[in-house]
Enzyme design. Structure first.
Site, PDB file in Angstrom:
ATOM      1  N   HIS A   1       1.007  -1.222   0.239  1.00  0.00           N
ATOM      2  CA  HIS A   1       0.164  -0.123  -0.017  1.00  0.00           C
ATOM      3  C   HIS A   1       0.905   1.439   0.001  1.00  0.00           C
ATOM      4  O   HIS A   1       1.877   1.381   0.528  1.00  0.00           O
ATOM      5  CB  HIS A   1      -0.832  -0.083   1.261  1.00  0.00           C
ATOM      6  CG  HIS A   1      -1.924   1.018   1.353  1.00  0.00           C
ATOM      7  ND1 HIS A   1      -1.515   2.258   1.897  1.00  0.00           N
ATOM      8  CD2 HIS A   1      -3.191   0.796   1.277  1.00  0.00           C
ATOM      9  CE1 HIS A   1      -2.973   2.711   1.772  1.00  0.00           C
ATOM     10  NE2 HIS A   1      -3.719   2.219   1.536  1.00  0.00           N
TER      11      HIS A   1
ATOM     12  N   ASP B   1       3.198  -4.164   8.083  1.00  0.00           N
ATOM     13  CA  ASP B   1       1.914  -3.466   7.925  1.00  0.00           C
ATOM     14  C   ASP B   1       0.781  -4.434   7.869  1.00  0.00           C
ATOM     15  O   ASP B   1       0.453  -5.291   7.035  1.00  0.00           O
ATOM     16  CB  ASP B   1       1.684  -2.841   6.528  1.00  0.00           C
ATOM     17  CG  ASP B   1       0.607  -2.470   6.206  1.00  0.00           C
ATOM     18  OD1 ASP B   1      -0.585  -2.376   6.746  1.00  0.00           O
ATOM     19  OD2 ASP B   1       0.269  -1.578   4.880  1.00  0.00           O
TER      20      ASP B   1
ATOM     21  N   GLN C   1      -4.637  -5.108   7.100  1.00  0.00           N
ATOM     22  CA  GLN C   1      -5.674  -5.821   6.395  1.00  0.00           C
ATOM     23  C   GLN C   1      -5.508  -7.402   7.054  1.00  0.00           C
ATOM     24  O   GLN C   1      -6.567  -8.387   6.843  1.00  0.00           O
ATOM     25  CB  GLN C   1      -5.447  -6.158   4.792  1.00  0.00           C
ATOM     26  CG  GLN C   1      -5.537  -4.960   4.158  1.00  0.00           C
ATOM     27  CD  GLN C   1      -7.102  -4.489   4.128  1.00  0.00           C
ATOM     28  OE1 GLN C   1      -7.866  -5.387   4.384  1.00  0.00           O
ATOM     29  NE2 GLN C   1      -7.086  -3.213   3.561  1.00  0.00           N
TER      30      GLN C   1
ATOM     31  N   LYS D   1     -10.410  -0.874  10.201  1.00  0.00           N
ATOM     32  CA  LYS D   1     -10.221  -2.029   9.549  1.00  0.00           C
ATOM     33  C   LYS D   1     -10.711  -3.404  10.179  1.00  0.00           C
ATOM     34  O   LYS D   1     -10.706  -4.213   9.788  1.00  0.00           O
ATOM     35  CB  LYS D   1      -9.359  -2.183   8.691  1.00  0.00           C
ATOM     36  CG  LYS D   1      -8.755  -1.000   7.756  1.00  0.00           C
ATOM     37  CD  LYS D   1      -7.628  -1.285   6.707  1.00  0.00           C
ATOM     38  CE  LYS D   1      -7.153  -0.046   6.201  1.00  0.00           C
ATOM     39  NZ  LYS D   1      -8.172   0.513   5.248  1.00  0.00           N
TER      40      LYS D   1
ATOM     41  N   CYS E   1      -4.681   2.360  -3.480  1.00  0.00           N
ATOM     42  CA  CYS E   1      -3.476   3.040  -3.050  1.00  0.00           C
ATOM     43  C   CYS E   1      -2.509   1.936  -3.059  1.00  0.00           C
ATOM     44  O   CYS E   1      -1.669   1.696  -2.217  1.00  0.00           O
ATOM     45  CB  CYS E   1      -3.717   3.422  -1.623  1.00  0.00           C
ATOM     46  SG  CYS E   1      -4.930   4.678  -1.245  1.00  0.00           S
TER      47      CYS E   1
END
Ligand code: PLP
Length: 418
Positions: A135, A212, A215, A238, A376
């Site tokens: 991302h 990261d 998700q 999220k 993104c």
């Protein structure tokens, strides 16, 4: 005993994932006179009633500042904020609440890591290894710190299936690699990366690892100590919590060693015009009044997730993704972008001859919310030679009816444009 739980214990886990949909009031509405099929949870997931209640309770009863008032409301606000931190710590299995820094979200968490960690450990000629599936928020902050320090950003290629090219990862990882930053689950492709394996390799090469996890949190049970990552970033919105709150987990010794990200109130111990000394962890990284209500909401989201059996959740989401993949194949003209062997809850696709934005607009008319665009992740679009995709993303509350409604909307788009 309900069929939905695994045992008689009071903390028994919920296995009947389909039963959870009723907890989400936003999903009861109609959009364009159709039942809402919300397939955009990778952008922002909906909140269960318990999260909404926690937010309302905080705003209506405890609204005050933290760590400073001696009065009742100040104490309650501090309690709500710090108890959320402790529940997040427990949920991700961090060793100490010193390791849980509240931020505005994944983007701010990675900017903090890039600025404070990257800024203190990178110099000219060093390398930061990322992947082609990141991302933008796991590309641009590293690019900025590389520009400042003279370090180089090195992206690891991905395969046609949208998986990290592991041979290239091994080849590109070297003694100049100081930081390895990668996405746990890709928002554009759904790929679930072999995080443990990548972290082990990066550590063997002497690099610090930043993951990261934006998700991953709503789909996988994340244990930062089992992963042995050095930093792990995620966002409340999220994972069934509110916007404006997120977390940077960091190993205590690393957080101790790096400088603050922002200056201001709360992050200091003493201030004079000659010299400022910094507060203890995690406050050193939390300048100014934090998002107290957001933290209360995130705490409730973590409570919600803690009650769910993640094996059942994964089985539910995999079955749904398989069903959606199969139904999409009914359209000879649709291609899926991202076909990794290990994939979570994202169906990114293009339909020949119809721009993704048109697909999104038509299915919206059928009450279906999907995301369209580059997500993104422009390098991913470049890698697959498409300007944009339509992306249906699933969460624990979705079901086959949502997929069927998407297919109806897609049929309308195909009939209209082709
Ligand atoms: N990383 C990934 C993989 C994402 O999907 C997103 C948001 O879509 C982000 C980072 C940025 O998260 P936020 O906008 O909450 O900071």
């Amino acid at each position: 005993m309900s069929a939905a739980v695994t045992s008689n214990a009071s903390d028994a886990l919920i296995t009947d994932i389909a039963s959870l949909r009723g907890d989400f009031p936003a999903l009861r509405q109609r959009v364009h006179n159709r039942p809402l099929a919300y397939l955009d949870s990778a952008a922002s997931s909906q909140c269960p009633q318990t999260v909404i209640d926690a937010i309302v309770r905080q705003q209506s009863q405890n609204h005050s500042n933290v760590h400073r008032g001696v009065h009742q409301l100040g104490e309650r606000a501090t309690m709500a904020y710090e108890s959320a931190r402790e529940r997040v710590r427990d949920y991700v299995n961090a060793a100490s609440e010193h390791e849980i820094v509240f931020t505005r979200g994944t983007t701010e968490s990675i900017n903090l890591a890039a600025t404070s960690l990257g800024g203190s450990m990178l110099s000219a000629g060093d390398e930061v290894l990322i992947t082609w599936m990141e991302h933008h928020s796991n590309i641009v902050p590293w690019q900025m710190i590389c520009e400042k320090t003279g370090a180089h950003l090195v992206p690891v290629p991905i395969t046609d299936a949208g998986e990290i090219d592991l041979e290239a990862f091994d080849r590109l990882l070297n003694e100049r690699t100081k930081i390895v930053a990668f996405v746990h689950v890709s928002n554009a492709l759904g790929t679930v990366n072999p995080a443990r394996e990548l972290i082990e390799k990066a550590h063997a090469a002497g690099a610090v690892v930043v993951v990261d996890g934006a998700q991953a949190m709503p789909h996988r049970r994340v244990d930062v100590r089992e992963l042995d990552c050095d930093f792990y970033a995620f966002s409340g919105h999220k994972m069934f919590g509110p916007t404006g709150i997120g977390v940077l987990y960091g190993k205590e010794r690393l957080l101790e060693a790096i400088p603050p990200y922002q200056g201001g109130g709360e992050m200091i111990l003493t201030v004079s015009f000659e010299r400022t000394t910094y507060n203890a962890l995690p406050y050193k990284f939390e300048a100014g009044t934090p998002n107290i209500t957001g933290a209360a909401g995130l705490g409730a989201a973590v409570d919600y997730l803690s009650r769910i059996d993640f094996a059942a959740l994964e089985a539910h989401e995999t079955a749904l993704l398989d069903y959606a993949t199969e139904r999409l194949s009914e359209f000879g003209c649709a291609s899926i972008i991202g076909t990794a062997a290990d994939k979570a809850s994202v169906l990114s696709f293009v339909i020949d001859g119809i721009h993704a934005h048109d697909v999104g607009t038509i299915v919206d008319g059928a009450g279906v919310a999907v995301r369209t665009g580059h997500h993104c992740a422009m390098p991913v679009m470049e890698r697959f030679g498409v300007p944009a995709t339509a992306r249906a993303s699933f969460a624990l509350y979705n079901n086959e009816d949502d997929v069927d409604q998407l297919i109806v909307g897609l049929r309308q788009a195909v009939e209209l444009f082709r």
